[in-house]
Design an enzyme around this catalytic site. Sequence first.
Site, PDB file in Angstrom:
ATOM      1  N   GLU A  51       0.877  -1.116  -0.035  1.00 15.83           N
ATOM      2  CA  GLU A  51      -0.157  -0.065   0.026  1.00 15.83           C
ATOM      3  C   GLU A  51       0.935   1.215   0.039  1.00 15.83           C
ATOM      4  O   GLU A  51       1.969   1.363   0.921  1.00 15.83           O
ATOM      5  CB  GLU A  51      -0.883  -0.176   1.290  1.00 15.83           C
ATOM      6  CG  GLU A  51      -1.828   1.029   1.620  1.00 15.83           C
ATOM      7  CD  GLU A  51      -2.680   0.927   2.667  1.00 15.83           C
ATOM      8  OE1 GLU A  51      -2.350   0.239   3.487  1.00 15.83           O
ATOM      9  OE2 GLU A  51      -3.624   1.753   2.839  1.00 15.83           O
ATOM     10  N   LYS A  77      -9.006   2.769  -1.952  1.00 19.89           N
ATOM     11  CA  LYS A  77      -9.219   2.049  -0.758  1.00 19.89           C
ATOM     12  C   LYS A  77     -10.817   2.234  -0.370  1.00 19.89           C
ATOM     13  O   LYS A  77     -11.241   3.370  -0.197  1.00 19.89           O
ATOM     14  CB  LYS A  77      -8.131   2.287   0.198  1.00 19.89           C
ATOM     15  CG  LYS A  77      -8.308   1.609   1.669  1.00 19.89           C
ATOM     16  CD  LYS A  77      -7.271   2.139   2.620  1.00 19.89           C
ATOM     17  CE  LYS A  77      -6.904   1.435   3.887  1.00 19.89           C
ATOM     18  NZ  LYS A  77      -5.806   1.931   4.449  1.00 19.89           N
ATOM     19  N   CYS A 135      -5.635  -3.202   1.756  1.00 23.55           N
ATOM     20  CA  CYS A 135      -5.363  -3.317   3.380  1.00 23.55           C
ATOM     21  C   CYS A 135      -6.464  -3.360   4.231  1.00 23.55           C
ATOM     22  O   CYS A 135      -7.063  -4.415   4.229  1.00 23.55           O
ATOM     23  CB  CYS A 135      -4.515  -1.707   3.866  1.00 23.55           C
ATOM     24  SG  CYS A 135      -3.786  -2.057   5.378  1.00 23.55           S
ATOM     25  N   SER A 164       0.533  -2.574   7.011  1.00 26.96           N
ATOM     26  CA  SER A 164      -0.092  -2.874   8.341  1.00 26.96           C
ATOM     27  C   SER A 164       0.788  -2.979   9.341  1.00 26.96           C
ATOM     28  O   SER A 164       1.760  -3.526   9.474  1.00 26.96           O
ATOM     29  CB  SER A 164      -0.512  -4.441   8.235  1.00 26.96           C
ATOM     30  OG  SER A 164      -0.983  -4.872   9.643  1.00 26.96           O
ATOM     31  N   GLU A 223       7.780   4.019  32.896  1.00 31.21           N
ATOM     32  CA  GLU A 223       8.288   5.391  33.398  1.00 31.21           C
ATOM     33  C   GLU A 223       7.526   6.453  32.766  1.00 31.21           C
ATOM     34  O   GLU A 223       7.111   7.320  33.374  1.00 31.21           O
ATOM     35  CB  GLU A 223       9.987   5.388  32.570  1.00 31.21           C
ATOM     36  CG  GLU A 223      10.664   6.393  33.329  1.00 31.21           C
ATOM     37  CD  GLU A 223      12.182   6.117  32.822  1.00 31.21           C
ATOM     38  OE1 GLU A 223      12.853   5.471  33.356  1.00 31.21           O
ATOM     39  OE2 GLU A 223      12.467   6.945  32.089  1.00 31.21           O
TER      40      GLU A 223
END
Lengths: 577, 577
Positions: free
Chosen positions: A44, A116, A152, A179, A427
């Site tokens: 992609e 897409k 995707c 991905s 932390e």
Amino acid sequence: MPQLRMALAQVNPTVGDLDGNTDLHVEWARKAADAGAHVVVFPEMSLTGYPVEDLSLRETFAEASRARVQRLAGLLADAGCGDLLAYVGYLDRDEAGPRDAAAALYRGEVVARQFKHHLPNYGVFDEHRWYKPGRTLDVLRLHGLDIGMVICEDIWQEGGPVAALGDAGVDVVVAPNASPYERAKDDVRLPLVARRAAEANAPIVYTNLIGGQDDLVFDGDSIVVGTDGELLARAPQFVEHLLLADLDLPSGEHAPEGEYEGLRVRRRVLSDEPAPAFEPPAEPAISEPLPDEAEVWSALVVGLRDYVRKNGFRSVTFGFSGGIDSAVTAALAVDALGADAVYGVSMPSEYSTEHSRSDAAELARRLGCHFRVEPVADMVRVYVDQLKLAGTGLAEENIQARVRGMLLMALSNLEGHLVLATGNKTELAVGYSTIYGDAVGGFAPIKDVFKTHVWALARWRNAEAEKRGETPPIPENSITKPPSAELRPDQLDTDTLPDYALLDDILDDYVEGDRGFADLLAAGFDPAVVDQVVRMVDRAEFKRRQYPPGTKITFKAFGRDRRLPLTNAWRETHEGA
Amino acid sequence: MPQLRMALAQVNPTVGDLDGNTDLHVEWARKAADAGAHVVVFPEMSLTGYPVEDLSLRETFAEASRARVQRLAGLLADAGCGDLLAYVGYLDRDEAGPRDAAAALYRGEVVARQFKHHLPNYGVFDEHRWYKPGRTLDVLRLHGLDIGMVICEDIWQEGGPVAALGDAGVDVVVAPNASPYERAKDDVRLPLVARRAAEANAPIVYTNLIGGQDDLVFDGDSIVVGTDGELLARAPQFVEHLLLADLDLPSGEHAPEGEYEGLRVRRRVLSDEPAPAFEPPAEPAISEPLPDEAEVWSALVVGLRDYVRKNGFRSVTFGFSGGIDSAVTAALAVDALGADAVYGVSMPSEYSTEHSRSDAAELARRLGCHFRVEPVADMVRVYVDQLKLAGTGLAEENIQARVRGMLLMALSNLEGHLVLATGNKTELAVGYSTIYGDAVGGFAPIKDVFKTHVWALARWRNAEAEKRGETPPIPENSITKPPSAELRPDQLDTDTLPDYALLDDILDDYVEGDRGFADLLAAGFDPAVVDQVVRMVDRAEFKRRQYPPGTKITFKAFGRDRRLPLTNAWRETHEGA
């Protein structure tokens, strides 16, 4: 049965580098053609890099990307790859807006452009901001076989574009992907793609990116899955790779063009003659996924290496404290960049223990990296005297951490190194760090690694070295001693924080799981400890906002994965509402 | 003709503070009831604050918010406001996910819950991430009049929920809003609401939030617009306010429940008896919007005040350099918090001019705020000597800025002040600042103000003082002298940067307008200057990522408004693609 040789070009482009990425496509298409492939599938947005974020909105960039795809078609033909059908990801733009697109290039022409359909808008993804969804599917016939494509997220949808291709009928589906890596995500991908193969009633050729892009790293793990869900080929993780798969495809009778599942399916014939017979590759190319610690280590190495390299740096510098965080960061940096690119700096204060100094020096010796000692006592003293900080606690402790940050930045200015921050996720979660002190840096390699996981990685890396007969990079003492910031005499992390094993458990539920107080109690944690941890996490948001980026390896990393207000009076408490 | 008295409660809730916000609702509903109102309309998400960002995904918070709405219905009845129909914004959650919701409370009950339909996912908004869209519209009949409701973005849509209400038939539409301030946005709202009133064939009662929330500030500017588009009432900007409007409503025959424009319209009768006759308020309450500079000044004051106050700070500290940025920041801070909450620190180095020191002192004198002098020479010298920085240029210059940052942080640790960063948008755009130096701070009040605009605001603020017979707060010399960072002898900003008027013009096109190279040339800019500016902007992304938040006043502020990758090889150039 008709056959196609598919090539999956698992490459590592750089966001925005259209020139470099164009060269990369020509190079890998050439490799695919040389290997006798009929089809090559790039990931992609392979031509632009991924994610381009708000660059998707820049019209000049979209225009340049569109023009590049056209130009690339000609370059591939000129390079003798014209008969190869190449699927290339890029940014398109039309009257509706920007599109996450892939084009099919064949004999010097762009023969299909598809957008897409499903745009993820959760986690690290803002794709409703960046793109408009597609409404068409292009099926190309090559050597008498029908090839469909989805991009995707489309493959994560049941009853979506893959189902439409299944209804219309195709012989194989190609799926360009970007991905991002997360621990254990590869366990999810294979069963998912297998379900989609059943829905498409066709094999799926799934190419994923590799490489680092800011806080994301892509692991590749490209796969070819048969109609029956069988894994036919798998690429190694975290390296560029050309994966080949010879598919025997029973070409079926397919439905005509039209609407399927609300999407428009278009068909175009490129060639109807069967491909000449060819020998299958001798080896079935199924790489094993890496074991967990090796996979995480590779993710951190590639994430760091690509941030440094793609941003034009050649070297890194950071504090060698003798502790576990800087030791693991150093081992990662040497694995990523080589020992000669790593400049360790020991910056002892009057509270630094002798063992810390010697552990830092020992780390540098084992790694063979550059090392210098810059005591901070003289600098700290001027502040302490001028502002009368002696005995003030936090103000005096922070000065030491900040003097160190300034020293590293000065060395960066002088010698051109990228400064690394060595903080871990634990932390960062509880704010156990000094903003503008140890938080200084352009990149934070272990930012998304919990403290207990840092120890586990250290042990794993040392054990790997021993297996290979090499010196373990991390001094044993840095792994076994009780952690301390050494900003006051005899200080230990456990003076301020719960035991790390317990703390990481709570953080896993509260930060990763977004669970509330009642849930945390139900999980068996002590209410007082939960209260303490939740407050620390909530109050440290301002520190996280100014922290450098680092490689995401968990489901929910600090940063764009977890967007909480700074001004936020909500506290999880026992009482609830 | 039947009448209703509408109250718009333009309030300032705090994100996450359910207790405080509950009290706020009771207090303002009580005021509305005392004023004889039949309906009170609070802003969008008034009970939770807005935006709650990823808190929307936290189930415990959503549950607490739902429970609060229920409890608030009872509290309002207990407070004698039961007969008042109160529209309250809150976070809901059902099986589909989180919802941006508003509830109608009446006589101790929640009589309607409605969800926002159109979810903005551009600019600073990520609402597709945070919410699922609604599919229903609730129309309530009170005193024989039908009241419809739409939430915020719903009112920006032609042919959306407002049109559905128009088709179904309502007598008035209430619209809870949380519309962040941007310069000149109020010019857009009134014609927009007027168009919707025509679509609804009913007056619109539009209540907006006021107050600061991180980088956003809300200006109120609540309005009531008649069916014919006439402005009937307008609240003042940037203050909490109860705006009253008496509406004469010709109650029509309306269509039944059903689907309109794809949305489900439901109806419920609360009361059919007409409201008793009442006197209209003596004054037509139409506040004038503020003139441009006054409006921006108010936005910056409220944004700063609320960040400080809502985060539990009582005072601020920052460097008084003698320059224009710190002078304007100081004047804002005094207007926001009072002189006694402002701690100015002059931190002269060996390159500081005498006039800078005296201008800083003069600023403090005019403002009447706290002031101290902390020379940095001794601290700088230790670094310069130990690291041999003399004559190294950038490394030596940055040390001065960073010593100042450390000093301010130490004072913050000692005395509890919030540190302010005084950088402006121009500086932030081109990276003309020192990370961990002058960029240190928890909030940056003029971060979204271009340099030329900083001067304009200074002149405006001084002129306002003169009009009121007060001492102008900003020393004339700080306005008129050529800007300098004073990090080396005789340094001027123009050594490194184009003239600010030109620079701001280019930035306006490149940053705000997202325009490409060809466009910038077409606008008449010199190619060499454009090239220099574009490169500076692109390269400074890493500094902006670690910069503190500051109040957004422009169309596109740095931060979540403009999300560009750090690793980004794309450069706008003359050649294009």
